[in-house]
Design an enzyme around this catalytic site. Structure first.
Site, mmCIF file in Angstrom:
data_model
loop_
_atom_site.group_PDB
_atom_site.id
_atom_site.type_symbol
_atom_site.label_atom_id
_atom_site.label_comp_id
_atom_site.label_asym_id
_atom_site.label_seq_id
_atom_site.Cartn_x
_atom_site.Cartn_y
_atom_site.Cartn_z
ATOM 1 N N SER A 144 65.933 5.729 23.284
ATOM 2 C CA SER A 144 65.575 4.963 22.088
ATOM 3 C C SER A 144 65.086 5.899 20.996
ATOM 4 O O SER A 144 64.559 6.979 21.279
ATOM 5 C CB SER A 144 64.473 3.951 22.419
ATOM 6 O OG SER A 144 63.945 3.349 21.232
ATOM 7 N N TYR A 157 56.501 1.276 25.678
ATOM 8 C CA TYR A 157 57.944 1.429 25.491
ATOM 9 C C TYR A 157 58.279 2.861 25.076
ATOM 10 O O TYR A 157 59.196 3.482 25.627
ATOM 11 C CB TYR A 157 58.426 0.446 24.429
ATOM 12 C CG TYR A 157 59.915 0.471 24.173
ATOM 13 C CD1 TYR A 157 60.795 -0.106 25.074
ATOM 14 C CD2 TYR A 157 60.436 1.056 23.018
ATOM 15 C CE1 TYR A 157 62.169 -0.092 24.849
ATOM 16 C CE2 TYR A 157 61.803 1.075 22.782
ATOM 17 C CZ TYR A 157 62.660 0.497 23.704
ATOM 18 O OH TYR A 157 64.014 0.514 23.464
#
Length: 253
Positions: A144, A157
């Protein structure tokens, strides 16, 4: 570069029933691969595989819970039993908790880490063992933008995806001698089922994010497919340990 042809290849796409995973699964199938969609929800996996199959491509669904190591082992063993090999692994399953760091619970931490990092590692391990036996394979992890560029309420995350990027490099280093390449795609803001509800409820968040994207728009799952096809193909034989940012340029700002 030649047109990418994955005929005769077997690709396992973990988390391939929706979003980026489904777009990549369809792209691999359209390039000729037999695609195995692995996810926890049986009906969603079957629906995704059926959607690809009805268009004349090869896709099946096998249920698996990647938070359970035994389930991952069973998945990979079944793929080898049914199809004889694993040529390509795409790890696209993901979880996110949006909370200030001071409010994160142990359950929040475990939920995200068990899917994004622990489960991903054991998918790599079991598929990697099969690839090592055959002295060839392609592993593509979905990292990501948040592995490098931070945003509010994404602490766990970001930690998990930073782990994915570093794990990608570590496995590439260890497995290069076996002709197994390990790379990652790091999407920026991609509108999927994963985040659509949040952005519909908080359009101001999306508007603010778009301001930071040089391309001037959020991404679509299709924006990750070409990179995945390249990394899955023989054209990328000398590319390993890399994290490719599919983020409209956000990471350079």
């Amino acid at each position: 570069m030649k047109t990418i042809d994955l005929s005769g290849k077997v690709a396992v796409v973990v988390g391939g029933s929706q979003g980026i995973g489904f777009a990549i699964a369809r792209g691999l199938a359209e390039a000729g691969a037999t695609v195995v969609i692995a996810n926890r929800k049986v009906e969603k996996g079957q629906s995704a595989a059926g959607s690809i199959s009805k268009d004349g491509f090869k896709a099946v669904a096998i249920p698996a819970d990647i938070t359970d190591k035994a389930s991952v082992e069973s998945l990979m063993a079944r793929v080898v039993s049914d199809f004889g090999q694993i040529d390509i692994l795409v790890n696209s399953a993901g979880a996110m908790v949006r909370k200030p760091a001071e409010d994160i619970t142990e359950e929040d931490w475990d939920q995200v880490m068990n899917i994004n990092l622990k489960g991903l590692f054991f998918c790599c391990q079991f598929a990697g063992r099969e690839m090592i036996k055959r002295q060839k394979g392609r592993i593509i992890n979905i990292s990501s933008l948040r592995s490098q560029k931070m945003a509010p309420n994404r602490s766990v995350y970001a930690a998990s995806k930073g782990g994915v990027s570093n794990l990608t490099r570590a496995l590439a280093y260890e497995w290069g001698k076996y002709n197994v390449t390990v790379n990652a795609i790091a999407p920026g803001t991609i509108i999927t089922e994963f985040n659509r509800k949040h952005f519909e409820e908080h359009p101001e968040d999306l508007a603010e994010i778009v301001k930071s994207i040089p391309k001037g728009r959020p991404g679509d799952p299709a924006d990750c497919v070409s990179a995945a096809l390249f990394l899955a193909s023989d054209e990328s034989d000398f590319v390993t340990g890399q994290v490719i940012f599919a983020d409209g340029g956000t990471s350079i700002c």
